[in-house]
Scaffold this active site. Structure first.
Site, PDB file in Angstrom:
ATOM      1  N   ASP A  93       5.605   1.373   3.407  1.00  0.00           N
ATOM      2  CA  ASP A  93       5.205  -0.039   2.955  1.00  0.00           C
ATOM      3  C   ASP A  93       4.984   0.128   1.567  1.00  0.00           C
ATOM      4  O   ASP A  93       5.058   1.314   1.124  1.00  0.00           O
ATOM      5  CB  ASP A  93       3.757  -0.423   3.661  1.00  0.00           C
ATOM      6  CG  ASP A  93       2.654   0.794   3.323  1.00  0.00           C
ATOM      7  OD1 ASP A  93       2.985   1.887   3.293  1.00  0.00           O
ATOM      8  OD2 ASP A  93       1.565   0.336   2.970  1.00  0.00           O
ATOM      9  N   GLU A 158       0.209   2.720   4.622  1.00  0.00           N
ATOM     10  CA  GLU A 158      -0.627   3.429   3.874  1.00  0.00           C
ATOM     11  C   GLU A 158      -1.288   2.850   2.649  1.00  0.00           C
ATOM     12  O   GLU A 158      -2.304   3.189   1.910  1.00  0.00           O
ATOM     13  CB  GLU A 158       0.731   4.542   3.226  1.00  0.00           C
ATOM     14  CG  GLU A 158      -0.216   5.650   2.636  1.00  0.00           C
ATOM     15  CD  GLU A 158      -0.565   5.464   1.235  1.00  0.00           C
ATOM     16  OE1 GLU A 158      -1.088   6.312   0.677  1.00  0.00           O
ATOM     17  OE2 GLU A 158       0.260   4.628   0.412  1.00  0.00           O
TER      18      GLU A 158
HETATM   19 ZN   LIG Z   1       2.378   6.078  -2.165  1.00  0.00          ZN
END
Ligand SMILES: [Zn+2]
Length: 405
Positions: A93, A158
């Site tokens: 992401d 994340e």
């Molecule tokens: Zn990162």
């Protein structure tokens, strides 16, 4: 350098054009979290999964629905016989592009220029998504005998807390073995010399002070929320800095930090005494202390202030928290092995350090795993004109591949 590693390095060099094209490809596939206005990682996973399968890796999707109902898929791939595994965890992401006017290129088109590839997510974390995939491919092509199995985890979510990525995966049965180790190539410096083994805990506190709004000429009729908030903030600032004085040489700065940061706008005129004040404190807490202890101190100071002034209300809320994870021993197997390969492959002397916090490694460490964070990168993550240096990507792939032989 050992012959096997020399051979793997040559194979990786031969992949360079392919790797650059692949990095450009993934930049073109938006992968922003729904909570930041994006569509999630599905499209990127659809593109990456066949790539891993084509090189003969075992690759599987683990997907979890988030609070918006969007599927958040991660890929778990392995190469080598079952057994002790080093997991390379890179995230797929990205954050959003921010203000597009601040970019010199289209943030969602990988643009190659002067040995770099520009685009959102090029460095954070595309460089090492690609490095990980091609390190795995090179191990297969070299038919090298492997000392550890290679695991590659391309995780979702994340950037917004890892709730639907590494956190969920770590709870899956049968993915990670007790003796496994982790490398998270998601933070580092330009020469690749820093191995992060520890992260501070993080606590964001929101303090809402409620008094009584009146005309500024008649303060005796009201309660000035601004004055009480400023007094309290000053008290908290002084007390926390006085109490939490331990130092830890892994970190720069080597102490916990407590910073008064955001203050919400209050009244629109100079002649109004504010009835409400909202302020925030950013705390970065050394692993030597508990986040709860800091929070309790702030709550106690707030309730003392409240008791001194009848009619005053002070609410202390946790805006965000991340408890510090146990430090990975700088002499652990993963830290030593990584250090050795960095020295051989990059010709720099590695050192172990701590950082302000926030990578996937903390979650693995909380589960009892040894986890090191390392890559070769400058300070470009989340900025306009984010770029990855092609040489860094190639070096990262070589260091990663050589961990396993
Ligand atoms: Zn990162």
């Amino acid at each position: 350098m050992d012959e096997t590693i020399g051979n793997i390095n040559r194979i990786i060099d031969g992949y360079e054009r392919e790797m650059v094209e692949e990095l450009k490809n993934i930049i073109g596939i938006k992968s922003i979290s729904p909570s930041s206005g994006g569509m999630g990682e599905s499209k990127r996973v659809e593109h990456l999964l066949p790539l891993l399968k084509a090189q003969g890796a075992d690759a599987k999707i683990y997907s979890y629905k988030d609070e918006t109902g969007t599927e958040r898929p991660s890929i778990v791939a392995t190469r080598g016989a079952a057994g002790r595994t080093i997991w390379v965890v890179a995230h797929i992401d990205t954050v959003s592009e921010g203000d597009p006017a601040m970019w010199s290129t289209n943030p969602f088109e990988g643009v190659e220029k002067d040995g770099r590839v520009y685009g959102r997510g090029s460095s954070d974390n595309g460089q090492d998504v690609v490095a990980g995939i091609y390190a795995m491919k090179a191990l297969g092509a070299a038919k090298a005998e492997m000392k550890y199995r290679m695991g590659l985890v391309l995780v979702a979510d994340e950037e917004v807390g890892s709730k639907y990525g590494i956190q969920k995966l770590l709870d899956e049965q049968g993915v990670f073995g007790k003796e496994d180790m982790f490398l998270v190539p998601d933070a580092g410096v330009e020469d690749g010399s820093e191995i992060e083994v520890s992260e501070k805990g993080m606590l964001w506190i929101k303090i809402t002070t409620t008094g009584k709004q009146v005309h500024a000429s008649t303060p005796h009729l009201g309660i000035n929320a601004c004055r009480h908030a400023v007094g309290l903030l000053d008290r908290i600032d002084t007390d926390l800095h006085r109490k939490y004085t331990k130092t830890n040489k892994l970190f720069a700065p080597d102490t916990s930090t407590f910073e008064i940061t955001k203050r919400e706008a209050n009244v629109g005129s100079v002649n109004i005494i504010p009835g409400k004040d909202v302020s925030y404190i950013d705390c970065r807490i050394l692993p030597d202390y508990s986040v709860d202890e800091v929070l309790e101190d702030v709550k106690r100071l707030a309730s003392e202030a409240e008791m001194r002034t009848p009619g005053l209300k002070i609410e202390v809320e946790v805006f965000q928290r991340e408890d510090p994870a146990p430090t990975t021993d700088p002499n652990s197997e993963i830290a030593r092995l990584l250090g050795k390969r960095i020295r051989e492959q990059l010709g720099v002397e590695p050192k172990t350090i701590g950082i302000g916090g926030g990578t996937c490694a903390a979650f693995a460490r909380r589960k009892g795993f040894q986890a090191a964070v390392w890559n070769t990168t400058g300070e470009v993550a989340h900025s306009p004109d984010e770029y990855a240096v092609i040489k860094h990507m190639m070096g990262d792939a070589k260091v990663i591949a050589s961990l396993f032989v």
